[in-house]
Design an enzyme around this catalytic site. Structure first.
Site, PDB file in Angstrom:
ATOM      1  N   GLU A 179      10.769  -0.485  -4.333  1.00  0.00           N
ATOM      2  CA  GLU A 179      11.869   0.254  -3.716  1.00  0.00           C
ATOM      3  C   GLU A 179      13.200  -0.360  -4.126  1.00  0.00           C
ATOM      4  O   GLU A 179      13.268  -1.490  -4.567  1.00  0.00           O
ATOM      5  CB  GLU A 179      11.748   0.243  -2.190  1.00  0.00           C
ATOM      6  CG  GLU A 179      11.273  -1.062  -1.572  1.00  0.00           C
ATOM      7  CD  GLU A 179      12.105  -2.274  -1.878  1.00  0.00           C
ATOM      8  OE1 GLU A 179      13.359  -2.168  -1.818  1.00  0.00           O
ATOM      9  OE2 GLU A 179      11.545  -3.342  -2.166  1.00  0.00           O
ATOM     10  N   GLU A 322      11.704  -4.367  -5.210  1.00  0.00           N
ATOM     11  CA  GLU A 322      11.640  -3.560  -6.434  1.00  0.00           C
ATOM     12  C   GLU A 322      10.223  -3.432  -6.997  1.00  0.00           C
ATOM     13  O   GLU A 322      10.036  -2.892  -8.081  1.00  0.00           O
ATOM     14  CB  GLU A 322      12.571  -4.117  -7.522  1.00  0.00           C
ATOM     15  CG  GLU A 322      14.026  -4.188  -7.117  1.00  0.00           C
ATOM     16  CD  GLU A 322      14.911  -4.798  -8.189  1.00  0.00           C
ATOM     17  OE1 GLU A 322      14.426  -5.002  -9.328  1.00  0.00           O
ATOM     18  OE2 GLU A 322      16.081  -5.085  -7.898  1.00  0.00           O
TER      19      GLU A 322
END
Length: 359
Positions: A179, A322
């Site tokens: 994310e 991430e």
């Protein structure tokens, strides 16, 4: 009673078809591990991971060569409350770096042979080179009102599920979750506090490096968001809509989609774990399709994994997000799969087989 949207109805229909992993494939996998010319169980939980994947893929002949990382990118209106070090514009800047291979996780993907798929599930700005599955342009400030509507939350979940369906059709065999979204440790901590029924201060950490004063403000804002919106812990979509984020909703959809499509999905850190628990609360049958990569430094990370009954493989004190922790697991899984698929058996090696004894 609130009328369900078309997306919510479709989510319920699709998740109602989730099958449990194939026990026969798992048993054949365990038997194959025990036949290899090495001490039984000597690769520990890596052996269990391969066996779990065998059950998910419904065959003892597993293959995880084609890997993908799905990064859900979204903005959070609660950033207005001054709970982050950086501004909301950073989300789009970092997202632009993903296709250029400039980000940390981009380099990790290249090295591990993982294809990267950043998805705009709700950024406040449009980034032309990022796949647009935007539900809305960022959430509202949850400290003052509901972060989004129930329909927007359901639309984002369904978008994640649809992305997985496309990746399955393209031949991908295992997925990692990631994310990008300034303020998403606050939304994840809020979701964790509600779903785990724990005090906000127990589940809230410093995110990207808040000062002690900043952490106190963050805790106060999250507590206020829960008081203002009163999310129902028994209704995961209500929790997502009121104090969650679009990235969390999209990732919940990725976990649900993995279970629907028969793909193993690797949990990353805090935000991904909050999404995983949301997915499990929506459809408990999806839990066996998840693997936990690592334990993030954020306080709620271990608590969420405990609630999911998942043990992480890595304890590296990572907190980048991430999808970096999830991708870091892939080389280990590749090594385990290589031994599983290529090592000779006791008979071929001329070694007397080991026996498995109960402890």
């Amino acid at each position: 009673m609130t009328q369900k949207s078309a997306s919510e109805i479709e989510i319920t229909m699709l998740t109602g078809r989730i099958l449990p992993p194939d026990e026969n494939a798992m048993e054949l996998s365990r038997m194959h591990w025990d036949s290899l010319a090495k001490p039984i169980g000597s690769l520990g939980r890596l052996e269990w991971a391969v066996t779990q994947i065998a059950g998910i893929q419904r065959t003892p002949r597993i293959c995880i060569d084609k890997k993908a990382l799905v990064i859900m990118c979204a903005d959070n209106g609660v950033v207005e409350e001054g709970i982050t070090q950086s501004g909301q514009d950073v989300t789009a800047v970092v997202a632009e770096n993903f296709p250029d291979g400039k980000s940390c996780v981009s380099l990790m993907c290249r090295k591990s042979g993982t294809d990267l798929f950043p998805v705009d599930i709700g950024m406040a700005a449009d980034v032309p080179r990022i796949e647009n599955r935007k539900t809305t342009y960022g959430t509202k400030n949850m400290a003052r009102e509901s972060a989004m509507t129930r329909r927007q939350a359901a639309d984002a979940v369904l978008a994640g599920m649809q992305k997985v369906r496309e990746l399955k059709a393209a031949g991908y065999q295992i997925l990692a979750t990631g994310e990008m979204g300034i303020g998403n440790t606050a939304t994840s901590s809020a979701v964790a506090a509600v779903l785990l029924d724990l005090p906000v201060e127990k589940v809230t950490g410093r995110g990207s490096g808040l000062s002690s004063a900043g952490l106190k403000r963050k805790i106060r804002v999250i507590r206020q968001a829960i008081q203002v919106n009163r999310p129902d812990p028994g209704d995961p979509l209500d929790v997502l809509a009121k104090v969650g984020g679009l990235d969390i909703a999209g990732l919940a959809g990725v976990f649900l989609g993995g279970a629907c499509c028969g793909l193993p999905v690797v949990i990353d850190g805090l935000i991904s774990s909050a999404a995983a628990l949301t997915a499990v609360r929506l459809a408990p049958a999806c839990a066996p399709y998840m693997l936990a990569s690592h334990v993030s430094k954020e306080p709620a990370a271990g608590m969420l994994l405990s609630a999911l009954e998942k043990d992480a493989f890595l304890t590296c004190d990572m907190s980048l997000g991430e999808g970096s922790g999830a991708v870091a697991l892939f080389p280990l899984l590749d090594l385990a799969a290589e031994v599983y698929g290529r090592m000779c058996c006791f008979e071929e090696a001329g070694i007397t087989p080991y026996e498995r004894f109960s402890p």
